[in-house]
Design an enzyme around this catalytic site. Sequence first.
Site, PDB file in Angstrom:
ATOM      1  CB  ILE A   4       2.194  15.679  10.874  1.00  0.00           C
ATOM      2  CG1 ILE A   4       0.646  15.240  10.921  1.00  0.00           C
ATOM      3  CG2 ILE A   4       2.250  16.460  11.756  1.00  0.00           C
ATOM      4  CD1 ILE A   4       0.198  15.104  12.538  1.00  0.00           C
ATOM      5  CB  THR A  30      -1.595  -0.279   0.866  1.00  0.00           C
ATOM      6  OG1 THR A  30      -1.531  -1.478   1.218  1.00  0.00           O
ATOM      7  CG2 THR A  30      -2.180   1.379   1.118  1.00  0.00           C
ATOM      8  CB  VAL A  31       4.016   2.764   2.026  1.00  0.00           C
ATOM      9  CG1 VAL A  31       4.595   3.809   2.218  1.00  0.00           C
ATOM     10  CG2 VAL A  31       2.350   2.600   3.646  1.00  0.00           C
ATOM     11  CE  LYS A  74       2.608   5.494  15.113  1.00  0.00           C
ATOM     12  NZ  LYS A  74       1.338   5.486  13.692  1.00  0.00           N
TER      13      LYS A  74
END
Lengths: 325, 325
Positions: free
Chosen positions: A129, A6-7, A198
């Site tokens: 972001i 997908t990415v 993260k």
Amino acid sequence: MVGGGTVGGGVYQAIDRNALLIASRTGVLLKIKRIAVKALDEPRSVEIPVSLLTTDWKEVVNDPEVQVVVELVGGTGVAREVILAALEQGKSVVTANKALLASHGEELFKVAQENDAALFYEASVAGGIPLIRSIREGLVCNRFLNISGIVNGTCNYILTQMEALGHGFEEVLKEAQTNGYAEANPALDVEGHDAHHKISILASLAYNAWVAPEKVYREGISSITGLDIQTCKEWGYKLKLLGTVKHISREADVDHIQVRVAPTLIPQTHILASVDGVFNGVSVRGDVVDETFFYGRGAGQDATASATGTTHPNEPDSTGCCASL
Amino acid sequence: MVGGGTVGGGVYQAIDRNALLIASRTGVLLKIKRIAVKALDEPRSVEIPVSLLTTDWKEVVNDPEVQVVVELVGGTGVAREVILAALEQGKSVVTANKALLASHGEELFKVAQENDAALFYEASVAGGIPLIRSIREGLVCNRFLNISGIVNGTCNYILTQMEALGHGFEEVLKEAQTNGYAEANPALDVEGHDAHHKISILASLAYNAWVAPEKVYREGISSITGLDIQTCKEWGYKLKLLGTVKHISREADVDHIQVRVAPTLIPQTHILASVDGVFNGVSVRGDVVDETFFYGRGAGQDATASATGTTHPNEPDSTGCCASL
């Protein structure tokens, strides 16, 4: 590129469409030389010319014309081998792999530094972001006092739906799985592991020291009930899965910080409370700038592709800051 | 530094406090060699050692040890002379001066390019938000579809107070002037000139072409009434002074864009509607990343100082992108 899912498809599409635009801005024309995939005949959401494909990642990494290796396979097995092999040849690496960075970042950045190679990871946290760059460069003259972020879109989608519909966790999770917002095995997201990776990366970056994930407190959202959400709402709060890096004190030039992932009450008037659905939002408080806030898509093909595509071979000064994460 | 007022004091303080931290992150130790001010004995909010002060800006610009000149005097007269003199010597320049950039940017960036010097302006738009860097670098692989921002804190404070208190424009303006949120002569802010400068800069940056301010539509907030605000509220909107860069079409490799500053209705559910008081917020929509949003303090000593302090002498690749704005 290693990984054509997908990415990977999103990155291919973005570069295919905007390569000339990127070249006009940066002076560097990105060209995708080769893409390693699991099988040549897999169905793909984005069409990739078969002539670019290979099933052997070494054909990508060892190709002398390849200057930058983009790792998008995920996991901590092959991905680690790919990245180490590329860095050892002095090639720049771009990765979106937060699990690998959180567990093996110390090793990877050490190898990058030893080989004078750069390791980029903008897409690993809050993909849509430009947060890593903002912390590393845009806010570089700040001592960070607090970083608080909604960094897992699946959890935020579930909590938003629970509040909007008044349904319980299990019911909303099933609906999210049906709609593709949650994995068949949702533990990585709903137990807070992904947010935990993260926030460990952000803490390491902000304080320039390795924050071992096992030292970071983690609590997910699977035990949150509809009643919890409704009670919070009545009290004027929203319940969000929040990753937090909090500066506690500074003594003898040593910073003490607290890093955690947990369901957290946020006043409805705070801007973080307006982050709903699959979106991510991160508040960064610095000693000079006060509070800044960043918002965007956290995952998905295009948001992650945007972050991955920002890096180009003559990207400057990255080795230094990156290598010491 | 040329200029030792509010922002100059903030920059001095930030570098004085965080120089070692910045050096540990960037490898460059910032040292303020000399600060040109109007008068040596003026009262200052931040104490600056008299040994650093001079009343002759040429002593700053012509000092062979000075590698970077920070222009913080404002206006389009002396500021332009200072910047041109520095660039012509090949010195990097950092400025927060949006009025000068909007009116003379084409000339300044041309001189910068001719002299292989860099001109940095992160603090000129939305000071506390690393917005310029995010558009130039973080989102570099995007074609920009829309940039919409609340970029004037004074107007936003006035509109927020009008809604909260139900008062009229004149009454709130007077209160803002008393509290230091509006200038004695408020026209630059309330007639939209300041936002107009800023959105012109963002449009020029995003489309890599000079957007002449006189071609940009401008409307301020001085004719907004309490009734306007209340009616918008009843309809589910907030009224904000919004600067907008909108991509209209692309034909034969030419982008057509619309740039304007005007009071604009924003749905209460949109994240821009949550930007209240003196804060700034900018939404950036790219073809790859979709919508991202940036929030922070737009002006004031520390926010502007944070942006100004991000630049260091060996800052990379800036000349190319900056010089062509």
